[in-house]
Write a protein that holds these residues in place. Sequence first.
Motif, PDB file in Angstrom:
ATOM      1  N   ILE A 465      31.640  33.972  12.010  1.00 36.12           N
ATOM      2  CA  ILE A 465      32.238  34.560  11.559  1.00 36.12           C
ATOM      3  C   ILE A 465      32.112  35.549  12.782  1.00 36.12           C
ATOM      4  O   ILE A 465      33.056  35.729  14.201  1.00 36.12           O
ATOM      5  N   THR A 466      31.077  36.734  12.359  1.00 37.36           N
ATOM      6  CA  THR A 466      30.593  37.594  13.124  1.00 37.36           C
ATOM      7  C   THR A 466      30.825  36.685  15.358  1.00 37.36           C
ATOM      8  O   THR A 466      30.329  37.713  15.703  1.00 37.36           O
ATOM      9  N   GLN A 467      29.674  36.348  15.562  1.00 38.10           N
ATOM     10  CA  GLN A 467      28.910  35.230  17.018  1.00 38.10           C
ATOM     11  C   GLN A 467      30.203  35.249  17.241  1.00 38.10           C
ATOM     12  O   GLN A 467      30.247  34.781  18.700  1.00 38.10           O
ATOM     13  N   ASN A 468      31.471  34.528  17.035  1.00 37.33           N
ATOM     14  CA  ASN A 468      32.236  33.347  17.367  1.00 37.33           C
ATOM     15  C   ASN A 468      34.313  34.022  17.481  1.00 37.33           C
ATOM     16  O   ASN A 468      34.860  33.955  17.956  1.00 37.33           O
ATOM     17  N   TYR A 469      33.738  35.213  15.953  1.00 32.81           N
ATOM     18  CA  TYR A 469      35.394  35.785  16.152  1.00 32.81           C
ATOM     19  C   TYR A 469      35.813  36.921  15.023  1.00 32.81           C
ATOM     20  O   TYR A 469      36.928  37.087  14.723  1.00 32.81           O
ATOM     21  N   SER A 470      35.088  37.385  16.069  1.00 30.28           N
ATOM     22  CA  SER A 470      34.632  38.511  14.712  1.00 30.28           C
ATOM     23  C   SER A 470      35.614  39.586  15.195  1.00 30.28           C
ATOM     24  O   SER A 470      36.456  40.206  14.012  1.00 30.28           O
ATOM     25  N   ALA A 471      36.263  39.905  16.629  1.00 28.66           N
ATOM     26  CA  ALA A 471      37.549  40.515  16.604  1.00 28.66           C
ATOM     27  C   ALA A 471      39.137  39.300  15.898  1.00 28.66           C
ATOM     28  O   ALA A 471      39.880  40.393  16.382  1.00 28.66           O
ATOM     29  N   LEU A 531      42.541  28.934  19.640  1.00 27.57           N
ATOM     30  CA  LEU A 531      42.213  30.703  19.696  1.00 27.57           C
ATOM     31  C   LEU A 531      40.611  30.594  20.243  1.00 27.57           C
ATOM     32  O   LEU A 531      39.871  29.503  19.953  1.00 27.57           O
ATOM     33  N   MET A 532      40.443  31.393  21.330  1.00 29.49           N
ATOM     34  CA  MET A 532      39.409  31.764  21.958  1.00 29.49           C
ATOM     35  C   MET A 532      37.909  32.518  21.103  1.00 29.49           C
ATOM     36  O   MET A 532      38.127  33.256  19.979  1.00 29.49           O
ATOM     37  N   LYS A 533      37.081  32.388  21.570  1.00 26.44           N
ATOM     38  CA  LYS A 533      35.712  32.176  20.629  1.00 26.44           C
ATOM     39  C   LYS A 533      35.276  33.564  21.510  1.00 26.44           C
ATOM     40  O   LYS A 533      35.867  34.292  22.377  1.00 26.44           O
TER      41      LYS A 533
END
Length: 535
Positions: A465-471, A531-533
Amino acid sequence: MLITRQHTKVLIVGAGPSGLMMAAQLLRHGVQPIIIDSKQGPTDQSKALAVQARSLEIYRQMGIVDRVLANGKQAGGVVFNQNGKVLAELSLANTGKGETKYPFIHLYQQSKNERLLLDFLTVNCCPVYWDTNLLSVTQTAERAEVQLQSGTETVTLTCDWMVGADGAHSEVRKQLQIPFNGDTYAHEFYLADVELDNQQLTGEQVQLYLSKKGFAGFFPMPEQNCYRVIGNLPEGVEPREDLQIEEVLPHLNSIAEMDMKVVHIKWFTTYRLHHRMADRFRQQRCFLVGDAAHIHSPVGGQGMNTGLQDAYNLAWKLAGVINGQLKEAILETYAAERMPVAKGLLNTTDAVFKVVMSINRLNMLFKKWIMPGLLKFVWSKENLRNVFFRRVSQIFINYRHSAIRLHLSHAKNVKAGDRLPYLKVFDEKKQEETDLHEWCAKPGFTLIVLGKLQEIDLFTLAKWITQNYSANLNFFYLPPSAKNEEVFKTFEIKEGKKKALIIRPDMHIGLINDVVDIGMMDNYLNNVLGLMKTG
């Protein structure tokens, strides 16, 4: 106040409940719109009165539900009357207990909803430009250009996207030449907000009166001894601007079979009811929400709530596209998801309204001899009461056929596309009770993993999640425990098994998977949802 900007990401036309909700939701997701309205300012003259549970859940997510609850009141029940006698009395107290945090119908005027949302906009530095009319719209593949009349000034404004929330007579819809198919009911109606001194009215129950002469309804308002009275104009009384309530009181008294003692008249108006729906909810860069897209009879208090949900559905998708987080294709799902809801609502309210208003002999016999027993029978069955509440509260609405849902589960009761069930959760780590809806309070998507995971698995999920979708992706983990058995039972999770859920920003379930698999979740987020990474 004159609009000084020449371009905006989103222009919202109409500052009624739907337009204000649209602006508020965009602000929650980091987009600053411009919102205009042709009126001189906010008004306290509005027809909608009921706020359903689904709308209260939205207000809770926004952090403003306490004000709604404090300044409104619950409808205690509905009483059907005919010829001075009670046909049926149905209690509404806790009808939807266990289904939602708000298992009731809440009476809170449309004008109060508007002021609540206006205050939300004010806190977020988003003014409404009143006394501003839409004159024309032209569109290209990239943007829309509008001519506005603001006071005595003519303003040209370009926008990437435009939302028509300007009501049944929508100028946006007319400019786009979108057909508004349907019809107008034959009857003329009146609406009055009044203070009454009648002991027969308890102030707790909605009183409905059915008669050969017509129909009348008394809806208790939050203020002491105040009611919204709705009825059909009697024969021989023509609707006109200077019509006074005294001219309809004899007819109202005869239908209700009591002498109305009016202490104060706050508002009195006449109107006609329509049942219509736009052919399209989107045309290029423009969308329609609320009454601009669909109008129907007030049966069941559905209109304003449906408009709020239109905006709730569209806003997160539009904000995601504007913020570069979602692919533009997701905008096609707004009409695909909301048009069937509007169509179903039109059909249902139209059918019920015709039964209420019909005065033919068979219908009157039905209402006198069959309907009371039928209502009492239905209300005596908990499962049927539950069906009624789920429909009226709008928590039953689902998007199971949506292009952005993915059901990879054997579960049959809760499926992808459904509204996330309201379930209480005991947080073992914090040693406190919360609920699944509270976990979805923040903007963005929410990943909920149910079942026992090893520490290394939790670490791997958090890293992904942190590396790809943190926001964009909030994460919650619920291991099995005695206090959370109901959650696992609802989602049909067998002992030793797991389940992954991805919840959309509007608290509908996007993905249900019987395994916790990063590759499969990536596929859903990237290829199904778009959804964009961020990494």
